[in-house]
Design a protein around this motif. Sequence first.
Motif, PDB file in Angstrom:
ATOM      1  N   MET A 295       0.853  -1.180   0.000  1.00 35.66           N
ATOM      2  CA  MET A 295       0.000   0.000   0.000  1.00 35.66           C
ATOM      3  C   MET A 295       0.897   1.241   0.000  1.00 35.66           C
ATOM      4  N   ASP A 296       0.564   2.184  -0.822  1.00 30.66           N
ATOM      5  CA  ASP A 296       1.285   3.453  -0.902  1.00 30.66           C
ATOM      6  C   ASP A 296       1.239   4.156   0.458  1.00 30.66           C
ATOM      7  N   PRO A 297       2.361   4.736   0.928  1.00 30.63           N
ATOM      8  CA  PRO A 297       2.358   5.409   2.246  1.00 30.63           C
ATOM      9  C   PRO A 297       1.282   6.483   2.377  1.00 30.63           C
ATOM     10  N   SER A 298       1.017   7.245   1.309  1.00 28.35           N
ATOM     11  CA  SER A 298      -0.010   8.283   1.420  1.00 28.35           C
ATOM     12  C   SER A 298      -1.405   7.669   1.551  1.00 28.35           C
ATOM     13  N   THR A 299      -1.621   6.510   0.926  1.00 29.66           N
ATOM     14  CA  THR A 299      -2.903   5.813   1.069  1.00 29.66           C
ATOM     15  C   THR A 299      -3.064   5.310   2.497  1.00 29.66           C
ATOM     16  N   LEU A 300      -2.004   4.767   3.064  1.00 28.65           N
ATOM     17  CA  LEU A 300      -2.055   4.299   4.447  1.00 28.65           C
ATOM     18  C   LEU A 300      -2.299   5.472   5.407  1.00 28.65           C
ATOM     19  N   ASP A 301      -1.627   6.609   5.175  1.00 27.03           N
ATOM     20  CA  ASP A 301      -1.862   7.797   6.000  1.00 27.03           C
ATOM     21  C   ASP A 301      -3.314   8.250   5.913  1.00 27.03           C
ATOM     22  N   ALA A 302      -3.880   8.262   4.710  1.00 29.69           N
ATOM     23  CA  ALA A 302      -5.278   8.672   4.533  1.00 29.69           C
ATOM     24  C   ALA A 302      -6.207   7.715   5.267  1.00 29.69           C
ATOM     25  N   PHE A 303      -5.949   6.424   5.137  1.00 30.11           N
ATOM     26  CA  PHE A 303      -6.766   5.437   5.844  1.00 30.11           C
ATOM     27  C   PHE A 303      -6.673   5.657   7.357  1.00 30.11           C
ATOM     28  N   ASP A 304      -5.456   5.834   7.856  1.00 25.82           N
ATOM     29  CA  ASP A 304      -5.271   6.044   9.297  1.00 25.82           C
ATOM     30  C   ASP A 304      -5.983   7.312   9.771  1.00 25.82           C
ATOM     31  N   ALA A 305      -5.919   8.378   8.975  1.00 24.70           N
ATOM     32  CA  ALA A 305      -6.587   9.637   9.350  1.00 24.70           C
ATOM     33  C   ALA A 305      -8.100   9.444   9.426  1.00 24.70           C
ATOM     34  N   VAL A 306      -8.687   8.773   8.440  1.00 25.37           N
ATOM     35  CA  VAL A 306     -10.134   8.520   8.456  1.00 25.37           C
ATOM     36  C   VAL A 306     -10.494   7.622   9.640  1.00 25.37           C
ATOM     37  N   ASN A 307      -9.629   6.680   9.960  1.00 21.32           N
ATOM     38  CA  ASN A 307      -9.877   5.798  11.088  1.00 21.32           C
ATOM     39  C   ASN A 307      -9.909   6.580  12.406  1.00 21.32           C
ATOM     40  N   VAL A 308      -9.067   7.595  12.549  1.00 22.68           N
ATOM     41  CA  VAL A 308      -9.101   8.450  13.738  1.00 22.68           C
ATOM     42  C   VAL A 308     -10.455   9.156  13.831  1.00 22.68           C
ATOM     43  N   ILE A 309     -10.954   9.650  12.701  1.00 19.66           N
ATOM     44  CA  ILE A 309     -12.262  10.323  12.692  1.00 19.66           C
ATOM     45  C   ILE A 309     -13.360   9.349  13.115  1.00 19.66           C
ATOM     46  N   GLY A 310     -13.318   8.143  12.589  1.00 21.34           N
ATOM     47  CA  GLY A 310     -14.300   7.128  12.987  1.00 21.34           C
ATOM     48  C   GLY A 310     -14.251   6.843  14.474  1.00 21.34           C
ATOM     49  N   ARG A 311     -13.041   6.679  14.998  1.00 20.07           N
ATOM     50  CA  ARG A 311     -12.900   6.435  16.437  1.00 20.07           C
ATOM     51  C   ARG A 311     -13.439   7.619  17.255  1.00 20.07           C
TER      52      ARG A 311
END
Length: 156
Positions: free
Chosen positions: A1-17
Amino acid sequence: MDPSTLDAFDAVNVIGRYFQFCDAKDFDGMRGLWTDVVSVDYGGVFPLEGQVEADALKRTMSELLGMIPLTQHMVTTPVVDVEKDSATVRFHLEALHHHPGLGADTSATDWTLYARDVIGLRRTPHGWKVASETLRVVHQTGNTDFVSDLARLAAE
């Protein structure tokens, strides 16, 4: 997975949490997602604005949201921009609030807020943390005096 894609996923996951913790009334969990100081602008619907220490934000959230038996925050259409150690997540928010102690019918007990929200995150050694939030209300239904009615109820 591209690092920027992983960062985007992690950021959205923080919002969900963030909103899962909000609805579960897990204010310690919410506190764990914030930087030590958070820049907030809730568009006039919440009694804090500007640079707020995270512990004060937690205290205010727990005092206000803690009294509401039912909330449900629904996040849709998140769009993430990542630049180095900063991320911005833009999304639509629908937030249902219900308190049976405010009256006999839903015109008094329910408030639904529709908004556009922007959360800024900062990368830390412990992952992405919320550093800012800007909420812009686009529509409301139900009791638009819900927050002040809660304050009145708490004072009684």
